[in-house]
Write a protein that holds these residues in place. Structure first.
Motif, PDB file in Angstrom:
ATOM      1  N   SER A 140       0.816  -1.215   0.000  1.00 38.13           N
ATOM      2  CA  SER A 140       0.000   0.000   0.000  1.00 38.13           C
ATOM      3  C   SER A 140       0.848   1.261   0.000  1.00 38.13           C
ATOM      4  CB  SER A 140      -0.942   0.013   1.207  1.00 38.13           C
ATOM      5  OG  SER A 140      -0.200  -0.080   2.418  1.00 38.13           O
ATOM      6  N   ASP A 141       2.029   1.194   0.615  1.00 38.30           N
ATOM      7  CA  ASP A 141       2.922   2.359   0.635  1.00 38.30           C
ATOM      8  C   ASP A 141       4.342   1.893   0.940  1.00 38.30           C
ATOM      9  OD1 ASP A 141       3.175   2.123   3.539  1.00 38.30           O
ATOM     10  OD2 ASP A 141       1.173   3.021   3.626  1.00 38.30           O
ATOM     11  N   ILE A 142       5.280   2.821   0.837  1.00 37.64           N
ATOM     12  CA  ILE A 142       6.690   2.492   1.037  1.00 37.64           C
ATOM     13  C   ILE A 142       6.974   2.093   2.481  1.00 37.64           C
ATOM     14  CG2 ILE A 142       7.261   4.913   1.423  1.00 37.64           C
ATOM     15  CD1 ILE A 142       9.519   2.183  -0.145  1.00 37.64           C
ATOM     16  N   ARG A 143       6.226   2.651   3.433  1.00 37.15           N
ATOM     17  CA  ARG A 143       6.486   2.320   4.839  1.00 37.15           C
ATOM     18  C   ARG A 143       6.176   0.855   5.132  1.00 37.15           C
ATOM     19  NH1 ARG A 143       3.333   6.889   8.106  1.00 37.15           N
ATOM     20  NH2 ARG A 143       1.851   6.405   6.438  1.00 37.15           N
ATOM     21  N   SER A 144       5.040   0.371   4.635  1.00 33.92           N
ATOM     22  CA  SER A 144       4.698  -1.036   4.892  1.00 33.92           C
ATOM     23  C   SER A 144       5.685  -1.964   4.195  1.00 33.92           C
ATOM     24  CB  SER A 144       3.268  -1.331   4.446  1.00 33.92           C
ATOM     25  OG  SER A 144       3.094  -1.044   3.076  1.00 33.92           O
ATOM     26  N   PHE A 145       6.143  -1.576   2.992  1.00 33.53           N
ATOM     27  CA  PHE A 145       7.148  -2.376   2.296  1.00 33.53           C
ATOM     28  C   PHE A 145       8.463  -2.388   3.081  1.00 33.53           C
ATOM     29  CE2 PHE A 145      10.665  -2.183  -0.959  1.00 33.53           C
ATOM     30  CZ  PHE A 145      10.760  -3.558  -1.115  1.00 33.53           C
ATOM     31  N   SER A 146       8.870  -1.226   3.580  1.00 30.50           N
ATOM     32  CA  SER A 146      10.125  -1.140   4.334  1.00 30.50           C
ATOM     33  C   SER A 146      10.090  -1.999   5.591  1.00 30.50           C
ATOM     34  CB  SER A 146      10.415   0.319   4.698  1.00 30.50           C
ATOM     35  OG  SER A 146      10.642   1.096   3.546  1.00 30.50           O
ATOM     36  N   ARG A 147       8.951  -1.985   6.286  1.00 30.01           N
ATOM     37  CA  ARG A 147       8.827  -2.821   7.494  1.00 30.01           C
ATOM     38  C   ARG A 147       8.960  -4.298   7.142  1.00 30.01           C
ATOM     39  NH1 ARG A 147       4.636   0.860   8.873  1.00 30.01           N
ATOM     40  NH2 ARG A 147       3.080  -0.610   8.071  1.00 30.01           N
ATOM     41  N   ALA A 148       8.259  -4.704   6.099  1.00 28.94           N
ATOM     42  CA  ALA A 148       8.309  -6.115   5.701  1.00 28.94           C
ATOM     43  C   ALA A 148       9.715  -6.501   5.252  1.00 28.94           C
ATOM     44  CB  ALA A 148       7.299  -6.374   4.576  1.00 28.94           C
TER      45      ALA A 148
END
Length: 331
Positions: free
Chosen positions: A291-299
């Motif tokens: 959904s966004d770069i933050r959720s990708f970065s966390r994963a």
């Protein structure tokens, strides 16, 4: 942290053995497809992102007849490849799927035999794609296969066919009976992708009973194939495999795995490849459906212990060092 880097895709265009058997060739291409996410398998100067064949599958899914499916697939591949390489021809009581590679932008130069092998592989791919659309093997409708190869030599790719092979043709052609043009699918057609087609081709070369087949393939491999093709919804994958979500969960659990773990593994692998290829983290997040770069970065940090930006920077640094070392060694 030590990581395995994938080879530059250009390296894949070198030294292709023209004597590969169909099994060896399609196994190699299937691996390339998954590793570099280029549907031309690094053979074309115009690469296609993984999922390009999904567009072909979407276009032909609701085709009213085989002739319509052939026409739509030819048009869509022309659009994707940026040229008029494919067309459908009628000759008396025959209908031909013609593929002319004379101006195709190949990036390898291993001689005419290798080029012929690659194009003969394309014919097998197209024939299999159309058979999957029809819901049945179209080989009984096939009257001949035409190749630009001048001499047959070892059977190689041409040994795949059980119909007459015409050599020295002006283009590569699948020649079907004219009556086949009006065939309709035996069941509602599903959207097809390249991994499905490669898996179907490879399933034809299985040995003893119990070896993987298209219907009885190892479940984990089949789930991974769907995930690699961009299908990441558990319900959709279960339906594509002919089972319920509960059955899929139960069978994966019996293997000591979960759908969530397989999905994370696939996303991790795809994310690393895309970052190593120079894609910005924001673009990778979008391509992978976050959904966004933050959720990708966390994963990504959960998978690798580092951030996408740092991983990408390290990849660039390693590539620069490797290129410098390579340049020094050639002086």
């Amino acid at each position: 942290m030590a990581r395995n880097r994938h080879r530059d895709p250009v390296d894949y265009g070198n030294a292709i053995d023209p004597d590969l058997s169909p099994l060896e060739y399609f196994t190699m291409m299937r691996v390339r497809l998954a590793e570099i996410e280029d549907e031309t398998c690094a053979l074309s100067a115009r690469p296609l992102l993984l999922g390009a064949t999904n567009l072909v599958g979407e276009r032909i899914r609701d085709a009213a007849s085989l002739a319509d499916a052939m026409r739509l697939s030819a048009q869509t591949y022309n659009l994707l490849h940026g040229g008029s390489y494919n067309r459908i021809e009628r000759h008396g009581d025959r209908i031909l799927y013609r593929i002319d590679d004379a101006e195709f932008p190949f990036i390898f130069d291993d001689g005419p035999l290798t080029r012929a092998m690659v194009m003969e592989g394309v014919m097998i791919f197209v024939h299999t794609l159309l058979s999957m659309w029809a819901g049945c093997d179209l080989t009984p409708q096939l009257r001949a296969v035409h190749s630009r190869r001048e001499q047959r030599g070892a059977d190689g790719m041409l040994g795949y066919w059980s119909v007459p092979v015409r050599l020295g043709a002006p283009a590569y052609m699948l020649e079907y009976a004219g009556s086949a043009a009006e065939l309709v699918p035996l069941a509602p057609a599903q959207t097809l992708n390249s991994i499905d087609v490669y898996d179907r081709i490879l399933a034809e070369f299985v040995g003893p009973t119990g070896s993987p087949t298209n219907e009885r393939a190892d479940l984990v491999s089949r789930v991974r194939s769907k995930l690699e093709a961009g299908m990441d919804d558990q319900a959709k994958i279960a339906r594509a495999l002919g089972m319920s979500v509960a059955s899929l969960r139960r069978r994966l659990s019996a293997e000591g795995l979960s759908f969530r773990a397989l999905r994370a593994e696939t996303l991790d692998r795809r994310a690393r490849r895309l970052l190593e290829a120079g894609r910005p983290p924001e673009v990778v997040a979008d391509l992978l459906g976050f959904s966004d770069i933050r959720s990708f970065s966390r994963a990504f940090k959960q998978w690798t212990g580092t951030t996408p930006a740092r991983y990408a920077a390290e990849a660039v640094s390693e590539n620069v060092l490797r290129d410098c070392a390579s340049a020094s060694s050639t002086r």
